[in-house]
Design a protein around this motif. Structure first.
Motif, PDB file in Angstrom:
ATOM      1  N   UNK A 102      69.711  69.760  23.575  1.00  0.00           N
ATOM      2  CA  UNK A 102      70.279  71.027  24.049  1.00  0.00           C
ATOM      3  C   UNK A 102      71.775  71.107  23.747  1.00  0.00           C
ATOM      4  N   UNK A 103      72.493  70.008  23.994  1.00  0.00           N
ATOM      5  CA  UNK A 103      73.935  69.990  23.717  1.00  0.00           C
ATOM      6  C   UNK A 103      74.201  70.159  22.218  1.00  0.00           C
ATOM      7  N   UNK A 104      73.386  69.506  21.406  1.00  0.00           N
ATOM      8  CA  UNK A 104      73.544  69.622  19.956  1.00  0.00           C
ATOM      9  C   UNK A 104      73.290  71.050  19.492  1.00  0.00           C
ATOM     10  N   UNK A 105      72.231  71.682  20.012  1.00  0.00           N
ATOM     11  CA  UNK A 105      71.934  73.062  19.632  1.00  0.00           C
ATOM     12  C   UNK A 105      73.035  74.017  20.074  1.00  0.00           C
ATOM     13  N   UNK A 106      73.560  73.836  21.276  1.00  0.00           N
ATOM     14  CA  UNK A 106      74.663  74.680  21.760  1.00  0.00           C
ATOM     15  C   UNK A 106      75.884  74.533  20.854  1.00  0.00           C
ATOM     16  N   UNK A 107      76.212  73.281  20.516  1.00  0.00           N
ATOM     17  CA  UNK A 107      77.359  73.026  19.645  1.00  0.00           C
ATOM     18  C   UNK A 107      77.126  73.637  18.261  1.00  0.00           C
ATOM     19  N   UNK A 108      75.945  73.443  17.707  1.00  0.00           N
ATOM     20  CA  UNK A 108      75.615  73.983  16.388  1.00  0.00           C
ATOM     21  C   UNK A 108      75.693  75.517  16.402  1.00  0.00           C
ATOM     22  N   UNK A 109      75.169  76.116  17.441  1.00  0.00           N
ATOM     23  CA  UNK A 109      75.208  77.568  17.575  1.00  0.00           C
ATOM     24  C   UNK A 109      76.657  78.057  17.599  1.00  0.00           C
ATOM     25  N   UNK A 137      76.367  86.674  21.987  1.00  0.00           N
ATOM     26  CA  UNK A 137      75.663  85.787  22.914  1.00  0.00           C
ATOM     27  C   UNK A 137      74.259  85.525  22.371  1.00  0.00           C
ATOM     28  N   UNK A 138      73.967  84.275  22.061  1.00  0.00           N
ATOM     29  CA  UNK A 138      72.665  83.901  21.522  1.00  0.00           C
ATOM     30  C   UNK A 138      71.884  83.153  22.593  1.00  0.00           C
ATOM     31  N   UNK A 139      70.703  83.648  22.915  1.00  0.00           N
ATOM     32  CA  UNK A 139      69.813  82.966  23.852  1.00  0.00           C
ATOM     33  C   UNK A 139      68.969  81.986  23.037  1.00  0.00           C
ATOM     34  N   UNK A 140      69.448  80.774  22.926  1.00  0.00           N
ATOM     35  CA  UNK A 140      68.803  79.760  22.092  1.00  0.00           C
ATOM     36  C   UNK A 140      67.357  79.550  22.504  1.00  0.00           C
ATOM     37  N   UNK A 141      67.088  79.492  23.786  1.00  0.00           N
ATOM     38  CA  UNK A 141      65.715  79.267  24.249  1.00  0.00           C
ATOM     39  C   UNK A 141      64.785  80.411  23.836  1.00  0.00           C
TER      40      UNK A 141
END
Length: 116
Positions: free
Chosen positions: A5-12, A25-29
């Motif tokens: 989750x932290x990696x995806x947030x950082x990548x985003x 604002x991107x809702x990754x989930x």
């Protein structure tokens, strides 16, 4: 070590910054959920294709001023999810999903196909 989750947030955040879209604002989930629906309803490679096309449609609608970013993204993702589910429902019978007409926010409207 960072969590997934932290990696995806950082990548985003890095991608958004690279495209000068820090205010988006991107809702990754939600994106991952849509990818999962497409992968399981169509075929696995449909996941990135579906999310790309939904994002592109949302960007076009938002850029044209037809709706806000969040409304455009939600509408595009809803259409993509509905079509993916309808495709899975129609697949055993071998029927194709008919093309949808343009709806609000400049994204195709659900076609009334089962699963929508």
């Amino acid at each position: 070590m960072k969590s997934q989750d932290e990696t995806l947030e950082e990548w985003c955040r890095l991608l958004l910054r690279a495209f000068e879209l820090e205010d988006v604002d991107v809702d990754i989930n939600e994106v991952l959920s849509l990818a999962g629906v497409a992968a399981h309803s169509v075929v696995r490679p449909a996941a990135p294709l579906t999310t790309f096309i939904a994002g592109f449609a949302a960007g076009l609608a938002s850029g044209a001023g037809q709706a806000t970013d969040s409304t455009s993204m939600k509408a595009a993702m809803d259409v993509a999810r509905s079509l993916s589910q309808a495709y899975a429902a129609d697949e055993p019978q071998g029927t194709a999903v008919p093309p949808a007409a343009d709806g609000p926010a400049g994204v195709p409207a659900p076609s009334g196909t089962p699963g929508e």
